[in-house]
Enzyme design. Structure first.
Site, PDB file in Angstrom:
ATOM      1  N   ILE A 155      13.891  13.867  39.235  1.00  0.00           N
ATOM      2  CA  ILE A 155      13.763  14.203  40.741  1.00  0.00           C
ATOM      3  C   ILE A 155      12.908  13.676  42.075  1.00  0.00           C
ATOM      4  O   ILE A 155      13.577  12.752  43.411  1.00  0.00           O
ATOM      5  CB  ILE A 155      14.034  15.627  41.048  1.00  0.00           C
ATOM      6  N   HIS A 186      19.927   5.237  45.975  1.00  0.00           N
ATOM      7  CA  HIS A 186      19.623   6.524  46.130  1.00  0.00           C
ATOM      8  C   HIS A 186      18.714   6.329  47.344  1.00  0.00           C
ATOM      9  O   HIS A 186      17.915   7.020  47.430  1.00  0.00           O
ATOM     10  CB  HIS A 186      19.071   7.787  45.688  1.00  0.00           C
TER      11      HIS A 186
END
Length: 319
Positions: A121, A178
């Site tokens: 993450i 991202h």
């Protein structure tokens, strides 16, 4: 008779890590959650707090604290520890520090005999996932980044608000980094199977003039909208991560846009990027290579160029 226990370790007990762990517990996704943090007291406190919730949940998920040496029998390890961005920084600005943290985590975990699946993450997630892949020596399917899973959820919410439908009826992917360079292949976006372009054309009075570039920009900025108001994001990304974990542990073959290593798909090689990926017990089982227009593919390649530039930079540092 063989009974297996599904175990997930969370490295980093900040807001993202603890929320991910709590989501695993409240949803009853696995049998055991192990919390690891450099601040052992914080990890122990989170464990005690989560354990107190079991009485009022659907099942007993064992929650404990642990160490890297105890990771050998874990099925999945989620790495949330990283360097948070400061005001005015981008996710890419935190790269070197996050890479150093990743190295300090992955090397001792691999010494434990771990042979499961890493889910990263920590930002910048595409590059950190690639770095973990290189450090671990695991097959590419066993190292995944959450990629554009959360971005796609944000995009679906914005599209749903535009045309006043349930976001779960919107099928759309944000792809690539991202980060600021992510793109949307609008030619593939549908609402309950109807192309989004047709929905716009058929409902001018309802939706008015839709600025697709503005929707993409708002998607890239949604995280910062949250960051500027409450200091960080955690509910959305934690739930997205748990969705990835469920797809893996339940062998769902569910397609989620995660960051995985491209080896020829979309004409790209040796780069981690957010793309629709089939997830099952083996991890990132297969990349769904959707057909994009030439313009969309060019934007995707520009995004992978940005990722590759920073990936090459961190690999050359030899931290």
């Amino acid at each position: 008779m063989k009974i297996t226990t599904r175990k997930v370790a969370i490295v980093g007990c900040g807001l993202v890590g603890s929320t991910t762990a709590f989501s695993l517990v409240t949803q009853g996704v696995c049998d055991e959650v192990m919390l690891i943090d450099i601040n052992e007291e914080r990890a122990y406190g989170e464990m005690l707090d989560m354990r107190d919730s079991i009485e009022y949940l659907n099942r007993n998920v064992k929650v404990k604290t642990g160490t890297y040496a105890e990771c050998g029998d874990m099925d999945i390890i989620v790495i949330t520890a990283g360097a948070p961005p400061k005001q005015g920084q981008t996710r890419l600005d935190t790269l070197e520090m996050s890479a150093k943290i990743a190295k300090s985590i992955v090397e001792p975990i691999m010494k434990s005999g771990f042979d499961g699946i890493f889910i990263a993450i920590s930002n910048p997630v595409d590059i950190i996932a690639h770095y973990i892949y290189k450090l671990s020596g695991l097959p590419k399917n066993q190292v995944i980044g959450t990629g554009t899973a959360i971005d796609s959820a944000r995009l679906q919410n914005m599209i749903a608000q535009t045309v006043n439908v349930d976001p779960r009826s919107v099928h759309a992917y944000s792809m690539g980094e991202h980060g600021d360079s992510q793109m949307v292949p609008w030619s593939t976006v549908t609402i309950a199977g109807k192309p989004f372009y047709d929905v716009i054309a058929d409902n001018k009075e309802l939706v008015g003039d839709v600025d697709l570039d503005e929707l993409v920009y708002r998607t890239t900025q949604e995280g910062w909208e949250i960051f500027n108001r409450k200091g960080t994001t955690y509910y959305g990304i934690a739930t997205a991560c748990v969705g990835v974990i469920k797809a893996i542990l339940n062998d769902e073959n569910r397609i989620i846009p995660v960051s995985t290593l491209l080896e020829g798909e979309y004409g790209e090689r040796d780069v981690y990027a957010g793309v629709p990926t089939v997830l099952n017990r083996s991890g990132a089982y297969d990349v769904l290579e959707i057909h994009m227009t030439p313009g969309e593919l060019a934007r995707f390649k520009e995004s992978t160029r940005v990722i590759r530039e920073y990936t090459d930079r961190i690999m050359k540092l030899n931290l």
